[in-house]
Design a protein around this motif. Structure first.
Motif, PDB file in Angstrom:
ATOM      1  N   LEU A 195       0.820  -1.212   0.000  1.00  0.00           N
ATOM      2  CA  LEU A 195       0.000   0.000   0.000  1.00  0.00           C
ATOM      3  C   LEU A 195       0.852   1.260   0.000  1.00  0.00           C
ATOM      4  CD1 LEU A 195      -2.783  -1.181   2.455  1.00  0.00           C
ATOM      5  CD2 LEU A 195      -3.142  -0.429   0.105  1.00  0.00           C
ATOM      6  N   LYS A 211       1.900   2.929  -3.267  1.00  0.00           N
ATOM      7  CA  LYS A 211       0.866   3.662  -4.005  1.00  0.00           C
ATOM      8  C   LYS A 211       0.467   2.944  -5.303  1.00  0.00           C
ATOM      9  CE  LYS A 211       2.288   8.133  -2.128  1.00  0.00           C
ATOM     10  NZ  LYS A 211       1.258   8.095  -1.099  1.00  0.00           N
ATOM     11  N   GLU A 237      -5.224  -0.929  -4.838  1.00  0.00           N
ATOM     12  CA  GLU A 237      -5.222  -0.335  -3.503  1.00  0.00           C
ATOM     13  C   GLU A 237      -6.482  -0.708  -2.733  1.00  0.00           C
ATOM     14  OE1 GLU A 237      -4.716   4.039  -1.351  1.00  0.00           O
ATOM     15  OE2 GLU A 237      -5.156   3.907  -3.494  1.00  0.00           O
ATOM     16  N   GLN A 238      -7.603  -0.687  -3.415  1.00  0.00           N
ATOM     17  CA  GLN A 238      -8.871  -1.033  -2.762  1.00  0.00           C
ATOM     18  C   GLN A 238      -8.856  -2.484  -2.289  1.00  0.00           C
ATOM     19  OE1 GLN A 238     -12.297  -0.571  -5.311  1.00  0.00           O
ATOM     20  NE2 GLN A 238     -13.734  -0.688  -3.612  1.00  0.00           N
ATOM     21  N   SER A 265      -6.384  -2.860   0.657  1.00  0.00           N
ATOM     22  CA  SER A 265      -6.941  -2.253   1.868  1.00  0.00           C
ATOM     23  C   SER A 265      -7.975  -3.168   2.506  1.00  0.00           C
ATOM     24  CB  SER A 265      -7.568  -0.893   1.548  1.00  0.00           C
ATOM     25  OG  SER A 265      -6.595   0.023   1.093  1.00  0.00           O
TER      26      SER A 265
END
Length: 419
Positions: free
Chosen positions: A222, A225, A231-232, A235
């Motif tokens: 994460l 970047k 990323e979703q 996460s």
């Protein structure tokens, strides 16, 4: 290995002899898969073509969509029935990939029901597994098969079988050292399932180490970047790992670490005053986890205050207001559970009756009529058992068994009674 990357493990040619008979559905006539139905890994080019836009009859497509939608909504009996219909009426037209998915979907729906059905799920998956190929570690290359089978095996108490299967799926040898066993494999679902299994087997140090390693790997990813979709996904994985860490730290009596993590990920400061700690955050599910943690460590007043704030009720409100159900059933049920722990049985009863649309002064005929919400009705059964209203509890329970599916009702009561 980084999550999200495809495994580079090469499947071997360990093919099992195909069966000429299937036990997938006793109502189905004998089914011999066509010659082209070769079960390959879901990431191979041939399977990528199979899971493309296969032109199925409209009725078949509708049945497939209905089955997986029921499974997604956790309507497990409806999903089971839908998958069985597909295997009965459509299996000759299914691509190999979709055929495998249907069988795995059926097993997933069975796994969430009775022990008899969980055993059936194991048999179905073992049969399907025998038609496929395997990695050099012995894991099936059929998409999601070994992952689902390990969970079914765990459900029926086959912890050692489930552990061996997950190790193979994670490309680990059983005799590897602890450091190797706890390295992330790149297969997040297999890693998190391994951690949960180890916790069930009381292998707490292995569980904790694996989860911390996964968390470290996800955090690094994460911080690099990645693109928004990645990323979703990462996460979401990190949230899952954090919740698993909270659970294992609670089991290990590392309550300060568990609470500190919950406060951190809900954007609270550990040294904040009571008012700030009990303010709802933007993370509804974490707030509910924090309530459960405070219950566990005996911080009942703090848990109650947070729940009342979440439901928009001031702590000094009248009993009528406190016992009026909110628009969030999860909050209300959490409050029911907490008040029972605090021996606030009158408030508990009034809130449950409010949730089920009943008045405390209603006739007995109304009180023991099911409300169409099984979780609420059985919580009321359990409360009445606790406070000695055994006749009401028995009548409501019998009404539930008639109104709802009896097996589902009995299993839910067992879960509630065991806490």
């Amino acid at each position: 290995m980084r999550y999200g990357l495809k495994s580079t493990t090469v499947a071997t040619a360990k093919k099992a002899t195909k069966k000429s008979k299937t036990d997938l559905n006793p109502k189905v006539s004998t089914f011999t898969p066509p010659a082209q139905r070769v079960h390959e890994h879901s990431d191979t080019p041939s399977n990528s073509q199979q899971r493309g836009k296969t032109p199925y009859p409209e009725a078949t497509t509708e049945r497939i969509n209905h089955a997986f939608e029921a499974l997604k909504k956790q309507n497990f009996e409806s999903a089971e029935e839908a998958f069985r219909v597909i295997l009965n009426e459509d299996q000759d037209v299914l691509s190999p990939f979709h055929y495998q998915n249907i069988v795995v979907g059926l097993a997933r729906s069975l796994k969430e029901q009775t022990e008899k059905k969980q055993i059936e799920a194991c048999s179905l998956l073992q049969e399907l597994r025998s038609t496929g190929s395997f990695t050099e570690f012995g894991a099936s290359t059929i998409h999601n098969l070994d992952l689902t089978l390990s969970r079914c095996e765990e459900a029926v108490g086959g912890y050692l079988d489930a552990e061996a299967r997950l190790l193979a799926l994670r490309n680990k040898k059983p005799d590897a050292d602890a450091k190797t066993l706890c390295e992330p494999s790149g297969n997040f679902n297999a890693d998190i399932t391994m951690a949960r299994l180890w916790q069930s087997m009381d292998k707490h140090t292995l569980t904790e180490t694996l989860l911390l390693n996964i968390k470290s790997e996800l955090t690094k990813r994460l911080q690099s970047k990645p693109y928004a979709p990645t990323e979703q996904r990462l996460s979401k994985h990190l949230h899952t790992v954090n919740m698993a860490l909270v659970r294992i730290w609670q089991v290990m009596d590392k309550h300060e670490r568990a609470e500190g993590l919950l406060l951190n990920i809900s954007d609270r400061h550990p040294n904040a005053d009571e008012d700030r700690l009990c303010e709802p955050s933007a993370h509804h599910d974490i707030d509910l986890k924090l309530v459960r943690h405070w219950e566990l460590v005996g911080k009942y007043k703090r848990a109650e205050r947070l729940l009342l704030n979440m439901s928009g009720k001031p702590p000094n409100a009248s009993e009528d207001i406190l016992c009026t159900h909110s628009e969030d059933r999860d909050i209300d049920l959490a409050l029911v559970r907490l008040w029972q722990l605090m021996d606030k049985h009158k408030l508990t009863e009034r809130l449950l009756l409010s949730m089920s649309g009943k008045h405390p002064n209603a006739s007995e005929d109304i009180l023991y009529t099911p409300s169409e919400h099984l979780d609420i009705d059985l919580a009321l059964v359990h409360l009445w058992q606790t406070v000695g209203k055994h006749e009401l509890a028995e009548k409501l329970f019998r009404g539930c068994c008639e109104f709802y599916h009896s097996n589902e009702c009995e299993l839910a009561l067992l879960n509630i009674s065991s806490g």
